[in-house]
Design a protein around this motif. Structure first.
Motif, short mmCIF file in Angstrom:
data_model
loop_
_atom_site.label_atom_id
_atom_site.label_comp_id
_atom_site.label_asym_id
_atom_site.label_seq_id
_atom_site.Cartn_x
_atom_site.Cartn_y
_atom_site.Cartn_z
N SER A 145 -58.33 -5.83 -94.91
CA SER A 145 -57.09 -5.52 -94.20
C SER A 145 -56.93 -6.44 -92.99
N TYR A 146 -55.70 -6.86 -92.76
CA TYR A 146 -55.38 -7.76 -91.66
C TYR A 146 -54.07 -7.31 -91.01
N THR A 147 -53.87 -7.74 -89.77
CA THR A 147 -52.59 -7.59 -89.10
C THR A 147 -51.89 -8.93 -89.21
N LYS A 148 -50.71 -8.95 -89.80
CA LYS A 148 -49.97 -10.20 -90.01
C LYS A 148 -49.34 -10.68 -88.71
N LEU A 149 -49.52 -11.98 -88.44
CA LEU A 149 -48.88 -12.61 -87.29
C LEU A 149 -47.73 -13.50 -87.71
N GLY A 150 -47.91 -14.22 -88.82
CA GLY A 150 -46.88 -15.14 -89.29
C GLY A 150 -47.46 -16.05 -90.35
N ARG A 151 -46.75 -17.16 -90.61
CA ARG A 151 -47.27 -18.10 -91.60
C ARG A 151 -46.74 -19.50 -91.34
N ILE A 152 -47.54 -20.48 -91.76
CA ILE A 152 -47.14 -21.88 -91.68
C ILE A 152 -45.94 -22.08 -92.61
N ASP A 153 -44.88 -22.70 -92.12
CA ASP A 153 -43.67 -22.88 -92.91
C ASP A 153 -43.90 -23.73 -94.16
N ASN A 154 -44.63 -24.81 -94.02
CA ASN A 154 -44.93 -25.68 -95.15
C ASN A 154 -46.42 -26.02 -95.08
N PRO A 155 -47.26 -25.28 -95.83
CA PRO A 155 -48.71 -25.48 -95.72
C PRO A 155 -49.25 -26.70 -96.48
N ALA A 156 -48.38 -27.51 -97.06
CA ALA A 156 -48.86 -28.73 -97.74
C ALA A 156 -49.61 -29.59 -96.74
N GLY A 157 -50.81 -29.97 -97.07
CA GLY A 157 -51.64 -30.79 -96.19
C GLY A 157 -52.47 -30.00 -95.19
N LEU A 158 -52.29 -28.68 -95.15
CA LEU A 158 -53.04 -27.87 -94.20
C LEU A 158 -54.53 -27.89 -94.50
N ALA A 159 -54.91 -27.72 -95.76
CA ALA A 159 -56.33 -27.72 -96.13
C ALA A 159 -56.99 -29.04 -95.76
N ALA A 160 -56.32 -30.15 -96.04
CA ALA A 160 -56.87 -31.47 -95.71
C ALA A 160 -57.02 -31.64 -94.20
N ALA A 161 -56.04 -31.18 -93.44
CA ALA A 161 -56.09 -31.31 -91.98
C ALA A 161 -57.22 -30.47 -91.39
N LEU A 162 -57.43 -29.27 -91.93
CA LEU A 162 -58.47 -28.38 -91.41
C LEU A 162 -59.87 -28.84 -91.80
N GLY A 163 -59.99 -29.52 -92.93
CA GLY A 163 -61.29 -30.04 -93.34
C GLY A 163 -62.28 -28.97 -93.73
N ARG A 164 -63.57 -29.35 -93.76
CA ARG A 164 -64.61 -28.46 -94.26
C ARG A 164 -65.40 -27.73 -93.18
N GLY A 165 -65.51 -28.26 -92.00
CA GLY A 165 -66.32 -27.63 -90.96
C GLY A 165 -65.47 -27.02 -89.87
N SER A 166 -66.07 -26.88 -88.70
CA SER A 166 -65.34 -26.37 -87.54
C SER A 166 -64.29 -27.39 -87.11
N VAL A 167 -63.21 -26.89 -86.53
CA VAL A 167 -62.11 -27.76 -86.15
C VAL A 167 -61.42 -27.16 -84.92
N THR A 168 -60.86 -28.02 -84.09
CA THR A 168 -60.10 -27.56 -82.93
C THR A 168 -58.64 -27.43 -83.32
N VAL A 169 -58.06 -26.27 -83.05
CA VAL A 169 -56.67 -25.99 -83.39
C VAL A 169 -55.94 -25.53 -82.15
N SER A 170 -54.77 -26.11 -81.88
CA SER A 170 -53.94 -25.72 -80.73
C SER A 170 -52.71 -24.98 -81.22
N PHE A 171 -52.37 -23.90 -80.52
CA PHE A 171 -51.21 -23.09 -80.84
C PHE A 171 -50.29 -23.07 -79.62
N THR A 172 -49.03 -23.50 -79.80
CA THR A 172 -48.05 -23.47 -78.72
C THR A 172 -46.73 -22.99 -79.27
N LEU A 173 -45.95 -22.35 -78.41
CA LEU A 173 -44.60 -21.95 -78.81
C LEU A 173 -43.70 -23.17 -78.82
N GLU A 174 -42.75 -23.21 -79.74
CA GLU A 174 -41.78 -24.31 -79.76
C GLU A 174 -40.66 -23.98 -78.81
#
Length: 165
Positions: free
Chosen positions: A136-165
């Motif tokens: 079970s999860y609490t939904k926050l939202g979703r990436i509008d177009n996730p194409a390329g998301l897996a490649a960008a995130l890669g296999r290990g740890s990664v730094t991700v920034s979240f900002t409001l538009e």
């Protein structure tokens, strides 16, 4: 006595009348405004009521649409946020937030690539693969177009920034 009442009546009417015209939607004088919302200046303060999120992973940027719920409201209050997200199960990245958020967890049945959710009250999860789940999860939202998301995130740890538009 009547003369005092006659003098106080116009003052009282003025005060009551001016209070009736008050609005809570005024922009403070010191707050910047956008003259052209189609091309916002990134140096301006963004409106925290926005439900558009910018997710930056390395040199890739994705946009997401946030839901309207108390969890999202609390999440937006912490933005901008940069997190070191760890790999889990070959389908998601997660990071523990320093403080919990309000929750309303449900089982989505199927996770979709691009889903942004909260596990428990303080684990932010960004999914990059679709799969069935019993959690079970609490939904926050979703990436509008996730194409390329897996490649960008890669296999290990990664730094991700979240900002409001």
């Amino acid at each position: 006595m009547k003369q005092t009442q006659l003098l106080l009546l116009p003052i009282l009417l003025f005060i009551v009348g001016s209070m009736a015209c008050k609005t809570d939607n005024l922009i403070p004088v010191d707050q910047p405004t956008m003259s052209n919302p189609a091309s916002p200046d990134p140096n301006l303060i963004t409106d925290s009521s926005s439900n558009r999120l910018r997710v930056r992973v390395g040199s890739s940027t994705f946009t997401a649409t946030l839901l309207s719920n108390p969890t999202v409201t609390a999440f937006k209050a912490r933005l901008p946020l940069t997190l070191s997200m760890k790999e889990l199960n070959g389908n998601e990245k997660f990071a523990d937030l320093p403080n919990g958020l309000p929750t309303n967890a449900t089982n989505p049945g199927t996770i979709q690539a691009g889903d942004l959710m909260l596990y428990g009250s303080s684990t932010l999860v960004l999914f990059y693969e679709s799969f069935r789940t019993s959690y079970s999860y609490t939904k926050l939202g979703r990436i509008d177009n996730p194409a390329g998301l897996a490649a960008a995130l890669g296999r290990g740890s990664v730094t991700v920034s979240f900002t409001l538009e």
